[in-house]
Enzyme design. Structure first.
Site, mmCIF file in Angstrom:
data_model
loop_
_atom_site.group_PDB
_atom_site.id
_atom_site.type_symbol
_atom_site.label_atom_id
_atom_site.label_comp_id
_atom_site.label_asym_id
_atom_site.label_seq_id
_atom_site.Cartn_x
_atom_site.Cartn_y
_atom_site.Cartn_z
ATOM 1 N N GLY B 11 0.944 -1.222 0.025
ATOM 2 C CA GLY B 11 -0.157 -0.092 0.186
ATOM 3 C C GLY B 11 0.856 1.456 0.028
ATOM 4 N N ASN B 12 1.828 1.123 0.897
ATOM 5 C CA ASN B 12 2.641 2.609 0.941
ATOM 6 C C ASN B 12 3.301 3.075 -0.550
ATOM 7 O OD1 ASN B 12 2.223 3.182 3.731
ATOM 8 N ND2 ASN B 12 3.784 2.113 4.375
ATOM 9 N N LYS B 131 -12.369 -8.446 7.742
ATOM 10 C CA LYS B 131 -11.823 -7.463 6.801
ATOM 11 C C LYS B 131 -12.826 -6.211 6.921
ATOM 12 C CE LYS B 131 -8.373 -5.862 4.202
ATOM 13 N NZ LYS B 131 -7.236 -5.610 4.654
ATOM 14 N N LYS B 219 -3.726 -9.546 -0.324
ATOM 15 C CA LYS B 219 -2.990 -9.195 -1.801
ATOM 16 C C LYS B 219 -1.783 -10.039 -1.916
ATOM 17 C CE LYS B 219 0.590 -5.856 -1.521
ATOM 18 N NZ LYS B 219 0.803 -6.264 -0.198
ATOM 19 N N LYS B 281 2.530 -11.504 5.902
ATOM 20 C CA LYS B 281 3.263 -11.349 4.903
ATOM 21 C C LYS B 281 4.349 -12.692 4.959
ATOM 22 C CE LYS B 281 3.644 -6.556 4.143
ATOM 23 N NZ LYS B 281 2.455 -6.015 4.777
#
Lengths: 319, 319
Positions: B11-12, B131, B219, B281
């Protein structure tokens, strides 16, 4: 290897003007339209599909306006809104098409590309914006936006509401990005959905950088160029009439089944197709033929499986 | 032929939490991030890129809400909103990447696919939605939407505003649609952008029809599966730290450069990575290795050109 056909799905194929625009309506219309492609697939055509995005991108622009007003969310520029609409509509067509293929026991890959289409920033269209987009504003709002963002407005008078509407240029498409990839995939038998909404308009600046053009490209012209760029044999524009008519809705109206290039051009120049809706489609058909395509067809989706229907435009009548 | 690497942009990499979300901010962040891929390209890697969509799809959902409120435009379901975000973000990455490649005199095709990702409708996640998506509603609004649309809400307490927020399931991805096309294109040297935002979640019903799942897919998990599906050699997750740390932000915090599968699993099970941000992650990295990938790397985009940086996870330390 079979022939390649580019099929441009008109606005009505996905969402009719008299509908509210719910997802259920869009999915049902899309499925009904796609059913008619099965006959082309069974005839061995490799298909490349494009689609309009008028009502959808209109709604996206309105939502951007509303999101800023209520929640102060920065508005996205027109290029992002067009790309958003390619994502949503392309996904919907891809999914519905997979289901239609499944119903007919046809195993084919379907992929959706997000497409940029290059225009010339010196196109005269940039000096004369004509395409109306987004919501109808009051005179005061329009003046404010004109100052803040440089938008250009034209007055719009409708039965229900009147006011001022943003107009953007509609330049000619000059290059379909990734045409080679589209061609390769189509030749492998993959059905490709691309150039949705005429593509996201971009231009190449003096440093060869790709920049967004705040414009919209006619989806039929972009589709015709895509067809020529990938060496497609045939180009179909699916609309809401079974034929092109000469002197449409006049006393001497006449449906035409065959047209050669010269006659089409002559009728076009004499204004016999009507300037509003059909003439731009005819120009796209002619462009496809000029650039090496064999046949352009304008008809209704529901008439596709019967070769009797549709207006077929070729370079010569004997083709 | 070079190695294939899947790179998941966090995202960043596109939009930071402290930014308003204007297109200028997004384009600048994206360009800065993409600059770092040049070193991988120069090393001969074929690249497949994926990306997050959190802030963007959040804004799209809010705009849908606002558009209905002000203009009575029907809201689109979550699947269409995710697909919209793939279109807009994918286009932006593709255009910025072409310009970065141009700056470095590298001639490569870049294409963006709109991606569906299949989940199992019997995934236990559907019984336990976690979510959070969209806007914060009042208790009354939440009750109304819950009745009307069957949405599930959880209370959200923030410094600035509190209320109720819709929660949706986050099921495991089980199949990346069009993985074969992605693999073929990548092997030909085309840079492919796909599985944005974790992909549009769909499931296959009892008649083999593809239906939308009102859910969001992690993702990194979707990207890892895409990597394994296309036979990628390496999988990169770009985030906002140069290394994975054991006991992050504690007194005995320790950056780790190398991890094997067994140690990673052990640390994960002992909660040594922290459950919030890093553990998902790590799970994606392990999944990639389990399914045949050679190496997973977690690092900052800005550290990519220096192999010293980054946490590299392999099946065995000697790999």
């Amino acid at each position: 290897m079979g022939k390649i056909a580019v099929v441009a799905l008109g606005g009505n194929a996905l969402l009719r003007g008299d509908q509210a625009g719910t997802i259920e309506e869009q999915e049902q219309n899309t499925t009904n339209t796609l059913e008619n492609l099965i006959s082309l697939i069974k005839q061995g055509y490799s298909l490349i599909l494009s689609h309009g995005n008028g009502p959808q991108v209109g709604n996206i622009l309105m939502r951007n306006d509303a999101g800023e007003e209520i929640y102060n969310i920065p508005q996205m520029p027109l290029d992002i809104c067009v790309a958003d609409s390619q994502g949503g509509i392309g996904y919907m067509i891809e999914r519905m098409l997979k289901n239609v293929l499944n119903k007919h026991n046809i195993d084919k890959e379907v992929i959706t590309l997000v497409s940029q289409v290059v225009v010339d920033i010196n196109d005269p269209a940039f000096k004369n914006p004509t395409k109306r987009v987004g919501k109808i504003y009051s005179k005061e709002q329009a003046n404010k936006l004109s100052e803040e963002k440089g938008w250009i407005f034209k007055e719009e008078i409708k039965e229900t509401v009147s006011g001022w509407r943003r107009v953007v240029p509609s330049p000619k498409p000059i290059q379909i990005m990734n045409a080679k990839v589209i061609e390769t995939l189509a030749k492998q038998g993959t059905i490709v959905i691309a150039a949705g909404g005429g593509g996201v308009p971009v231009y190449v600046d003096e440093n060869d950088n790709i920049r967004p053009a705040e414009a919209v490209i006619d989806k039929d012209l972009a589709s015709a160029l895509m067809g020529a760029s990938v060496g497609a044999d045939e180009f179909y524009i699916l609309t809401d009439v079974p034929y092109v008519y000469i002197n449409y809705k006049k006393e001497d109206e006449k449906a035409i089944e065959f047209l050669d290039y010269a006659d089409t051009l002559k009728y076009l120049e004499n204004g016999m197709f009507g300037e509003g809706n059909m003439a731009p489609k005819i120009r796209a058909c002619l462009q496809f033929i000029e650039q090496g395509g064999k046949k352009s067809v304008i008809t209704e989706a529901f008439k596709l499986d019967n070769k009797k229907y549709g207006t077929k435009i070729t370079m010569k009548y004997e083709d």
